[in-house]
Motif scaffolding. Structure first.
Motif, PDB file in Angstrom:
ATOM      1  N   GLY A  57       0.905  -1.084  -0.130  1.00  0.00           N
ATOM      2  CA  GLY A  57       0.168   0.010   0.143  1.00  0.00           C
ATOM      3  C   GLY A  57       1.003   1.151   0.055  1.00  0.00           C
ATOM      4  N   SER A  58       0.838   2.059   1.173  1.00  0.00           N
ATOM      5  CA  SER A  58       1.914   2.827   1.229  1.00  0.00           C
ATOM      6  C   SER A  58       3.266   2.468   1.579  1.00  0.00           C
ATOM      7  CB  SER A  58       1.482   3.815   2.417  1.00  0.00           C
ATOM      8  OG  SER A  58       1.326   3.371   3.587  1.00  0.00           O
ATOM      9  N   GLY A  59       3.234   1.393   1.911  1.00  0.00           N
ATOM     10  CA  GLY A  59       4.581   0.331   2.100  1.00  0.00           C
ATOM     11  C   GLY A  59       4.426  -1.095   1.818  1.00  0.00           C
ATOM     12  N   HIS A  60       5.518  -1.789   1.960  1.00  0.00           N
ATOM     13  CA  HIS A  60       5.489  -3.252   1.687  1.00  0.00           C
ATOM     14  C   HIS A  60       4.790  -3.884   2.794  1.00  0.00           C
ATOM     15  CE1 HIS A  60       6.290  -7.023  -0.444  1.00  0.00           C
ATOM     16  NE2 HIS A  60       6.771  -6.336  -1.554  1.00  0.00           N
ATOM     17  N   LEU A  61       3.891  -4.904   2.650  1.00  0.00           N
ATOM     18  CA  LEU A  61       3.185  -5.494   3.670  1.00  0.00           C
ATOM     19  C   LEU A  61       3.814  -6.817   3.997  1.00  0.00           C
ATOM     20  CD1 LEU A  61      -0.420  -4.975   2.550  1.00  0.00           C
ATOM     21  CD2 LEU A  61       0.841  -3.554   4.340  1.00  0.00           C
ATOM     22  N   TYR A  62       4.622  -7.493   3.091  1.00  0.00           N
ATOM     23  CA  TYR A  62       5.501  -8.710   3.270  1.00  0.00           C
ATOM     24  C   TYR A  62       4.506 -10.065   3.352  1.00  0.00           C
ATOM     25  CZ  TYR A  62       9.236  -5.257   3.901  1.00  0.00           C
ATOM     26  OH  TYR A  62      10.287  -4.244   3.389  1.00  0.00           O
ATOM     27  N   ASP A  63       3.587  -9.704   2.854  1.00  0.00           N
ATOM     28  CA  ASP A  63       2.628 -10.831   2.860  1.00  0.00           C
ATOM     29  C   ASP A  63       1.543 -10.823   1.619  1.00  0.00           C
ATOM     30  OD1 ASP A  63       1.273 -13.356   3.470  1.00  0.00           O
ATOM     31  OD2 ASP A  63       0.709 -12.658   5.524  1.00  0.00           O
ATOM     32  N   LEU A  64       0.968 -11.796   1.114  1.00  0.00           N
ATOM     33  CA  LEU A  64       0.094 -11.897   0.083  1.00  0.00           C
ATOM     34  C   LEU A  64      -1.375 -11.763   0.663  1.00  0.00           C
ATOM     35  CD1 LEU A  64       1.708 -14.749  -1.876  1.00  0.00           C
ATOM     36  CD2 LEU A  64       1.794 -12.226  -2.619  1.00  0.00           C
ATOM     37  N   MET A  65      -2.106 -10.470   0.339  1.00  0.00           N
ATOM     38  CA  MET A  65      -3.389 -10.136   0.984  1.00  0.00           C
ATOM     39  C   MET A  65      -4.323 -10.602  -0.046  1.00  0.00           C
ATOM     40  SD  MET A  65      -2.035  -9.274   3.826  1.00  0.00           S
ATOM     41  CE  MET A  65      -3.948  -8.591   4.649  1.00  0.00           C
ATOM     42  N   PRO A  66      -5.337 -11.112   0.301  1.00  0.00           N
ATOM     43  CA  PRO A  66      -6.543 -11.269  -0.561  1.00  0.00           C
ATOM     44  C   PRO A  66      -7.320  -9.887  -1.086  1.00  0.00           C
ATOM     45  CG  PRO A  66      -7.296 -11.558   1.709  1.00  0.00           C
ATOM     46  CD  PRO A  66      -5.997 -11.388   1.856  1.00  0.00           C
ATOM     47  N   MET A  67      -7.738 -10.015  -2.444  1.00  0.00           N
ATOM     48  CA  MET A  67      -8.288  -9.124  -2.979  1.00  0.00           C
ATOM     49  C   MET A  67      -9.912  -8.713  -2.264  1.00  0.00           C
ATOM     50  SD  MET A  67      -6.169  -7.360  -4.633  1.00  0.00           S
ATOM     51  CE  MET A  67      -7.308  -6.170  -5.535  1.00  0.00           C
ATOM     52  N   PRO A  68     -10.401  -7.699  -2.366  1.00  0.00           N
ATOM     53  CA  PRO A  68     -11.814  -7.642  -2.158  1.00  0.00           C
ATOM     54  C   PRO A  68     -12.574  -8.127  -3.359  1.00  0.00           C
ATOM     55  CG  PRO A  68     -10.981  -5.516  -2.427  1.00  0.00           C
ATOM     56  CD  PRO A  68      -9.822  -6.435  -2.381  1.00  0.00           C
ATOM     57  N   PHE A  69     -13.474  -9.306  -3.043  1.00  0.00           N
ATOM     58  CA  PHE A  69     -13.995 -10.031  -4.212  1.00  0.00           C
ATOM     59  C   PHE A  69     -15.108  -9.118  -4.816  1.00  0.00           C
ATOM     60  CE2 PHE A  69     -12.718 -13.912  -2.149  1.00  0.00           C
ATOM     61  CZ  PHE A  69     -11.440 -14.161  -2.690  1.00  0.00           C
ATOM     62  N   THR A  70     -14.808  -8.011  -5.620  1.00  0.00           N
ATOM     63  CA  THR A  70     -16.104  -6.912  -6.179  1.00  0.00           C
ATOM     64  C   THR A  70     -15.814  -6.680  -7.443  1.00  0.00           C
ATOM     65  OG1 THR A  70     -14.499  -5.074  -5.662  1.00  0.00           O
ATOM     66  CG2 THR A  70     -15.502  -5.870  -3.711  1.00  0.00           C
ATOM     67  N   PRO A  71     -16.668  -6.215  -8.287  1.00  0.00           N
ATOM     68  CA  PRO A  71     -16.563  -5.977  -9.791  1.00  0.00           C
ATOM     69  C   PRO A  71     -15.565  -4.688  -9.908  1.00  0.00           C
ATOM     70  CG  PRO A  71     -19.061  -6.113  -9.191  1.00  0.00           C
ATOM     71  CD  PRO A  71     -18.085  -6.233  -7.928  1.00  0.00           C
ATOM     72  N   GLU A  72     -15.572  -3.728  -8.927  1.00  0.00           N
ATOM     73  CA  GLU A  72     -14.568  -2.773  -9.036  1.00  0.00           C
ATOM     74  C   GLU A  72     -12.964  -3.304  -8.941  1.00  0.00           C
ATOM     75  OE1 GLU A  72     -14.691  -0.067  -5.798  1.00  0.00           O
ATOM     76  OE2 GLU A  72     -13.269   1.181  -6.653  1.00  0.00           O
ATOM     77  N   ALA A  73     -12.766  -4.271  -8.084  1.00  0.00           N
ATOM     78  CA  ALA A  73     -11.419  -4.923  -7.958  1.00  0.00           C
ATOM     79  C   ALA A  73     -11.214  -5.606  -9.280  1.00  0.00           C
ATOM     80  CB  ALA A  73     -11.347  -5.685  -6.783  1.00  0.00           C
ATOM     81  N   VAL A  74     -12.143  -6.259  -9.674  1.00  0.00           N
ATOM     82  CA  VAL A  74     -11.868  -7.119 -11.300  1.00  0.00           C
ATOM     83  C   VAL A  74     -11.392  -5.937 -12.256  1.00  0.00           C
ATOM     84  CG1 VAL A  74     -13.116  -8.256 -13.107  1.00  0.00           C
ATOM     85  CG2 VAL A  74     -13.633  -8.707 -10.720  1.00  0.00           C
ATOM     86  N   ARG A  75     -11.951  -4.714 -12.444  1.00  0.00           N
ATOM     87  CA  ARG A  75     -11.775  -3.861 -13.223  1.00  0.00           C
ATOM     88  C   ARG A  75     -10.256  -3.178 -12.912  1.00  0.00           C
ATOM     89  NH1 ARG A  75     -17.302  -2.565 -12.811  1.00  0.00           N
ATOM     90  NH2 ARG A  75     -16.885  -0.976 -11.177  1.00  0.00           N
ATOM     91  N   HIS A  76     -10.217  -2.898 -11.704  1.00  0.00           N
ATOM     92  CA  HIS A  76      -8.812  -2.441 -11.264  1.00  0.00           C
ATOM     93  C   HIS A  76      -7.664  -3.272 -11.816  1.00  0.00           C
ATOM     94  CE1 HIS A  76      -5.728  -0.304  -8.827  1.00  0.00           C
ATOM     95  NE2 HIS A  76      -5.510  -1.501  -8.164  1.00  0.00           N
ATOM     96  N   ILE A  77      -7.737  -4.734 -11.422  1.00  0.00           N
ATOM     97  CA  ILE A  77      -6.886  -5.591 -11.866  1.00  0.00           C
ATOM     98  C   ILE A  77      -6.456  -5.782 -13.300  1.00  0.00           C
ATOM     99  CG2 ILE A  77      -5.986  -8.046 -11.788  1.00  0.00           C
ATOM    100  CD1 ILE A  77      -7.366  -7.980  -9.015  1.00  0.00           C
ATOM    101  N   ALA A  78      -7.645  -5.859 -13.973  1.00  0.00           N
ATOM    102  CA  ALA A  78      -7.759  -5.806 -15.527  1.00  0.00           C
ATOM    103  C   ALA A  78      -6.817  -5.015 -16.123  1.00  0.00           C
ATOM    104  CB  ALA A  78      -9.056  -5.901 -16.016  1.00  0.00           C
ATOM    105  N   GLY A  79      -7.040  -3.655 -15.616  1.00  0.00           N
ATOM    106  CA  GLY A  79      -6.346  -2.288 -16.291  1.00  0.00           C
ATOM    107  C   GLY A  79      -4.664  -2.392 -15.965  1.00  0.00           C
ATOM    108  N   ARG A  80      -4.359  -2.977 -14.865  1.00  0.00           N
ATOM    109  CA  ARG A  80      -3.106  -3.239 -14.451  1.00  0.00           C
ATOM    110  C   ARG A  80      -2.441  -4.253 -14.912  1.00  0.00           C
ATOM    111  NH1 ARG A  80      -1.716  -0.456  -9.082  1.00  0.00           N
ATOM    112  NH2 ARG A  80      -0.779  -2.218  -8.340  1.00  0.00           N
ATOM    113  N   VAL A  81      -3.089  -5.380 -15.174  1.00  0.00           N
ATOM    114  CA  VAL A  81      -2.588  -6.534 -16.068  1.00  0.00           C
ATOM    115  C   VAL A  81      -2.082  -5.863 -17.432  1.00  0.00           C
ATOM    116  CG1 VAL A  81      -3.025  -8.581 -17.427  1.00  0.00           C
ATOM    117  CG2 VAL A  81      -3.759  -8.298 -14.882  1.00  0.00           C
ATOM    118  N   LYS A  82      -2.933  -5.314 -18.152  1.00  0.00           N
ATOM    119  CA  LYS A  82      -2.533  -4.610 -19.420  1.00  0.00           C
ATOM    120  C   LYS A  82      -1.038  -3.913 -19.382  1.00  0.00           C
ATOM    121  CE  LYS A  82      -6.066  -6.706 -21.312  1.00  0.00           C
ATOM    122  NZ  LYS A  82      -5.684  -7.916 -22.047  1.00  0.00           N
ATOM    123  N   GLN A  83      -1.025  -2.978 -18.467  1.00  0.00           N
ATOM    124  CA  GLN A  83      -0.094  -1.964 -18.006  1.00  0.00           C
ATOM    125  C   GLN A  83       1.267  -2.904 -18.013  1.00  0.00           C
ATOM    126  OE1 GLN A  83      -1.739   0.474 -14.643  1.00  0.00           O
ATOM    127  NE2 GLN A  83       0.204   1.619 -15.570  1.00  0.00           N
TER     128      GLN A  83
END
Length: 278
Positions: free
Chosen positions: A101-127
């Motif tokens: 986030g503002s720093g490294h969390l040193y763990d793999l955190m689950p995403m919120p399972f939401t349509p907004e998160a789906v769109r957010h990730i999809a855009g970053r995959v393309k980047q």
């Protein structure tokens, strides 16, 4: 054995000396976390380079943080691309999660399972794909809580794959772990995965904390229910390349080869069954 039915092993630094002498024929490819090897120099760096020149490698990242709300670390991604190019590695996967986030969390955190998160990730995959000039493959993770969920995990994973038009690293052990911890049908989850998007598989052991709580550790032998789920996966989706993960409590290589042999046996059996059916 068919080209797709490969068996691999996660390479740990403590294995370098042994594999620098020879690599057992059962190991078709290695997988490494690029973050652990990018800055490696000296003797270890030379041993690693000698291996990548002679053997197939996949990369499975830890720090991309594809789901984070913070901007992508472009310099880090360019470093990943340089590492992949240097070692001639075409396969790069990451966790469908976030770790900063503002720093490294040193763990793999689950995403919120939401349509907004789906769109957010999809855009970053393309980047990311634009920078690394390769597909970015996403892995289903183990998770222990689902804050803010508006979808099931299954719905979320399928939606991300579709929206991002990306490939999947299907972790069979994670399906089993999540099915116990969140009380769902592992077989139904497995059957719902889109065959055409699965690039390769992970399989590993775990720790049983309680009958209804399993921790994904990669620190134990694979248990029979996970082996069965792997066989079911081959029957449904084909004998895909499969990587054995073992990150600690690492036994002698001979013991790991027994598990790799078992993977290869199940792949061969799936091929024979498919040929008889065809």
């Amino acid at each position: 054995m068919a080209v797709s039915s490969l068996a691999g092993l996660g390479l740990r630094r403590e294995m370098l000396a042994e594999f620098s002498q020879s690599v057992p024929a059962q190991i078709d490819f290695f997988e490494v976390a690029p973050e652990n090897w990018m800055a490696l120099g000296g003797k270890y760096g030379k041993q690693f380079r000698a291996l990548t020149e002679r053997h197939a490698f996949f990369c499975h990242g830890l720090s991309l943080s594809i789901g984070s709300s913070a901007p992508l670390d472009i310099d880090f991604i360019k470093g990943i691309k340089a590492f992949l190019d240097l070692h001639g590695i075409a396969v790069y996967s990451e966790h469908l999660s976030y770790c900063s986030g503002s720093g490294h969390l040193y763990d793999l955190m689950p995403m919120p399972f939401t349509p907004e998160a789906v769109r957010h990730i999809a855009g970053r995959v393309k980047q990311v794909e634009d920078i690394i000039e390769r597909p970015l493959i996403l892995e289903n993770i183990s998770f222990y809580a689902a804050p803010g969920a508006q979808m099931t995990e299954l719905e979320f994973v399928l939606a991300v794959l579709e929206e991002a038009d990306c490939q999947l690293l299907l972790d069979v052990n994670n399906i089993y772990v999540n099915s116990i911890n969140h009380n769902y049908d592992a077989a139904a989850y497995l059957a719902a995965m889109p065959t055409e998007r699965i690039r390769y598989l992970h399989v590993a052991g775990h720790y049983v904390e309680a009958p209804d709580l399993i921790v994904d550790t990669h620190g134990a032998d694979i248990v029979d229910p996970v082996w069965q789920l792997l066989c079911d996966c081959y029957a449904l989706h084909g004998p895909l390349p499969t990587l054995l993960e073992r990150d600690f409590n690492i036994p002698p290589i001979g013991e790991l080869l027994q598990e790799i042999d078992r993977i290869r046996d199940y792949q061969a059996a799936a091929i024979r069954t498919s040929r008889r059916a065809g």
